[in-house]
Design an enzyme around this catalytic site. Structure first.
Site, PDB file in Angstrom:
ATOM      1  N   SER A  21      30.907 -27.100 -23.348  1.00  0.00           N
ATOM      2  CA  SER A  21      31.878 -26.079 -22.904  1.00  0.00           C
ATOM      3  C   SER A  21      31.917 -26.004 -21.383  1.00  0.00           C
ATOM      4  CB  SER A  21      31.485 -24.698 -23.433  1.00  0.00           C
ATOM      5  OG  SER A  21      31.774 -24.591 -24.788  1.00  0.00           O
ATOM      6  N   ASP A  65      29.335 -21.986 -33.465  1.00  0.00           N
ATOM      7  CA  ASP A  65      29.164 -23.440 -33.631  1.00  0.00           C
ATOM      8  C   ASP A  65      27.819 -23.802 -34.274  1.00  0.00           C
ATOM      9  OD1 ASP A  65      31.647 -23.759 -32.535  1.00  0.00           O
ATOM     10  OD2 ASP A  65      30.942 -24.342 -30.550  1.00  0.00           O
ATOM     11  N   ARG A 103      34.763 -25.831 -42.053  1.00  0.00           N
ATOM     12  CA  ARG A 103      33.298 -25.907 -42.112  1.00  0.00           C
ATOM     13  C   ARG A 103      32.710 -25.073 -43.239  1.00  0.00           C
ATOM     14  NH1 ARG A 103      32.117 -26.163 -35.548  1.00  0.00           N
ATOM     15  NH2 ARG A 103      32.614 -28.389 -35.378  1.00  0.00           N
ATOM     16  N   ARG A 136      29.516 -31.491 -35.967  1.00  0.00           N
ATOM     17  CA  ARG A 136      28.502 -30.461 -36.265  1.00  0.00           C
ATOM     18  C   ARG A 136      28.080 -30.517 -37.736  1.00  0.00           C
ATOM     19  NH1 ARG A 136      27.622 -28.786 -31.489  1.00  0.00           N
ATOM     20  NH2 ARG A 136      29.336 -28.279 -30.095  1.00  0.00           N
TER      21      ARG A 136
HETATM   22  C1  S3P Z   1      34.666 -23.235 -27.251  1.00  0.00           C
HETATM   23  C2  S3P Z   1      34.969 -22.078 -27.924  1.00  0.00           C
HETATM   24  C3  S3P Z   1      34.800 -21.910 -29.382  1.00  0.00           C
HETATM   25  C4  S3P Z   1      33.878 -22.980 -29.934  1.00  0.00           C
HETATM   26  C5  S3P Z   1      34.235 -24.347 -29.455  1.00  0.00           C
HETATM   27  C6  S3P Z   1      34.124 -24.420 -27.942  1.00  0.00           C
HETATM   28  C7  S3P Z   1      34.895 -23.302 -25.802  1.00  0.00           C
HETATM   29  O1  S3P Z   1      36.063 -22.042 -30.024  1.00  0.00           O
HETATM   30  O2  S3P Z   1      33.900 -22.945 -31.353  1.00  0.00           O
HETATM   31  O3  S3P Z   1      33.394 -25.322 -30.027  1.00  0.00           O
HETATM   32  O4  S3P Z   1      34.412 -24.249 -25.137  1.00  0.00           O
HETATM   33  O5  S3P Z   1      35.551 -22.395 -25.268  1.00  0.00           O
HETATM   34  P1  S3P Z   1      37.090 -20.808 -30.169  1.00  0.00           P
HETATM   35  O6  S3P Z   1      37.606 -20.462 -28.830  1.00  0.00           O
HETATM   36  O7  S3P Z   1      38.169 -21.324 -31.085  1.00  0.00           O
HETATM   37  O8  S3P Z   1      36.309 -19.698 -30.801  1.00  0.00           O
END
Ligand code: S3P
Length: 429
Positions: A23, A316, A347, A389
């Site tokens: 992220s 996640d 998932r 994952r």
């Molecule tokens: C992420 C936000 C999450 C997460 C994804 C990465 C990010 O998703 O599940 O793997 O980097 O901002 P959502 O914004 O859909 O909740």
């Protein structure tokens, strides 16, 4: 197509590091491109998802080089330095790339088309397109603008107060990036806090941003200053090894230099409630992000209830939490996690079906799972669903299963964690 075959393991011991946070890596490239000046980005995640962001930015004319130490040297020229891409921007499997880039491009002077693989082009985009349109954005897409490919014609935007119904850091980040260049102020309120890496990095680079639990606000009053960024280890990647230590008899694993931002590390709280011995030591701050070393020991776990505000803080990690719960004593109920239907695959369906093949007592519900722990899993032939994952969670389940487990299409782990199996094997030596 690569299969991985694993057998049960015990005595996993060692001190490891995991790749840079995925992220934060996406955000480092995007924000450094929007800043003015040179940035050096160290410990970047060279995962397929982050390479998608890198390639999109290169197609927009952003100059970057990677040196022998894998440090990225990027020259930011601000949004006005972007050039119109002559082809589609390929976001691959990465929802973060598509949603965040849409927020950036909505306020640009460019026309662009964002597309991804068959999994990404199935995922819901209306949740980001609609609020951007409220700010004045011009975006078109399949199924009434709710599915990619998405076409965006950049224009001037006006700041807006957004109240989003489902906590989502990707949506929030897209709106804050649009707000960074919009006229007036933009705020985002969520029912529960989602990960705040965008806010932390915007603050670090000098933007006019305020944020707290469930609320973030930005204006265009201050531009971004280029700064060096050192990316912490990815908690989501560390999570597989925390659970590995718990389910493989007589294990003790330490993961060094890992991000433990509260909006990400909800799994530690849940594992502790399950009775796990998780030690977080040497806490420090790295570029506005909390980092620590985390150690986990093998030990008995008990079932718990998980739901409400903690869900976005471990979203996640729920697939690997299902593995821990399958081997805990008693019942675990995971609820309020309906968002899992819309990830790289469904998932909820995937983990319930695949873990059941390994002898887990796991029942899917519309917003989560009911899991009755069993003493031991059994090896089976299982399907990763091309979801990184799911693949890695099943690999951890295999460590606590009698006999062989073969996981299909295992190459998808490269989406977030190239080298996952090498790190796992290093703990077996
Ligand atoms: C992420 C936000 C999450 C997460 C994804 C990465 C990010 O998703 O599940 O793997 O980097 O901002 P959502 O914004 O859909 O909740």
């Amino acid at each position: 197509m690569m299969e991985a075959t694993l057998t049960s393991a015990k005595n996993l011991k060692g001190v490891i590091t995991v790749p840079g946070d995925k992220s934060i890596s996406h955000r480092s490239l995007i924000l450094a491109s929007l800043a003015h000046g040179r940035s050096r980005i160290a410990n970047f995640s060279f995962s397929k998802d982050c390479l998608s962001t890198m390639n999109c930015l290169r197609s927009l004319g952003v100059e970057m080089e990677i040196d022998a130490d894998k440090v990225i040297h990027l020259v930011g020229k601000g949004l006005e330095g972007f050039r119109e891409p002559s082809d589609i921007l390929d976001c691959g499997n990465s929802g973060t790339t598509m949603r965040m880039m849409l927020g950036v491009l909505a306020r640009s002077h460019l026309f662009a088309v964002l597309s991804g693989d068959r999994f990404l082009n199935r995922r819901p985009m209306g949740r980001v397109v609609e609020p951007l349109k409220k700010m004045g954005a011009h975006i078109w897409g399949r199924e009434g603008g709710t599915k990619a490919p998405l076409a965006v014609k950049g224009t001037r935007l006006r700041g807006c107060d957004h109240r989003i119904e489902i906590p989502s850091a990707q949506v929030k980040s897209a709106l804050l990036l649009a707000g960074l260049q919009a006229k007036g102020e933009t705020s985002v309120t969520e029912p529960f806090p989602s990960r705040d890496h965008t806010e932390r990095m915007l603050e670090y680079l000098g933007a006019d941003i305020q944020y707290g639990d469930s609320y973030s606000r930005i204006s265009s009053a201050r531009g971004l200053q280029a700064k060096d960024i050192q990316i912490p280890g990815d908690f989501s990647s560390a999570a597989y090894f925390l659970v590995a230590a718990l389910v493989a008899r007589s294990s003790e694993i330490t993961i060094r230099d890992v991000g433990i931002n509260k909006t990400r590390a909800g799994l530690v709280e849940v594992l502790e409630r399950m009775g796990a011995d998780v030690v977080v030591s040497d806490r420090r701050i790295l570029n506005n992000e909390p980092v620590a070393d985390v150690t986990c020991h093998w030990g008995a776990l008990k079932g718990v209830e998980v739901g409400g505000e903690i869900i976005p803080r471990l979203i996640d990690e729920i697939p690997v939490l299902c593995v821990a719960a399958s081997l805990a004593e008693g019942r675990t109920v995971i609820k309020d996690a309906g968002e899992l239907h819309y990830k790289e695959c469904d998932r909820i369906e995937a983990m319930a079906t695949e873990l059941a093949k390994m002898g887990a007592h796991i029942v899917p519900t519309p917003d989560g799972f009911i899991i009755e722990g069993v003493e031991r899993l059994r090896g089976a032939r299982v399907d990763s669903r091309f979801d990184h994952r799911v693949a890695m969670s099943l690999a951890i389940a295999a460590l606590a299963a009698e006999g062989e487990t073969t996981i299909s299409n295992f190459e998808c782990v490269d989406i977030s964690f190239p080298g996952f199996l090498d790190v796992l094997r290093s703990l077996m030596e």
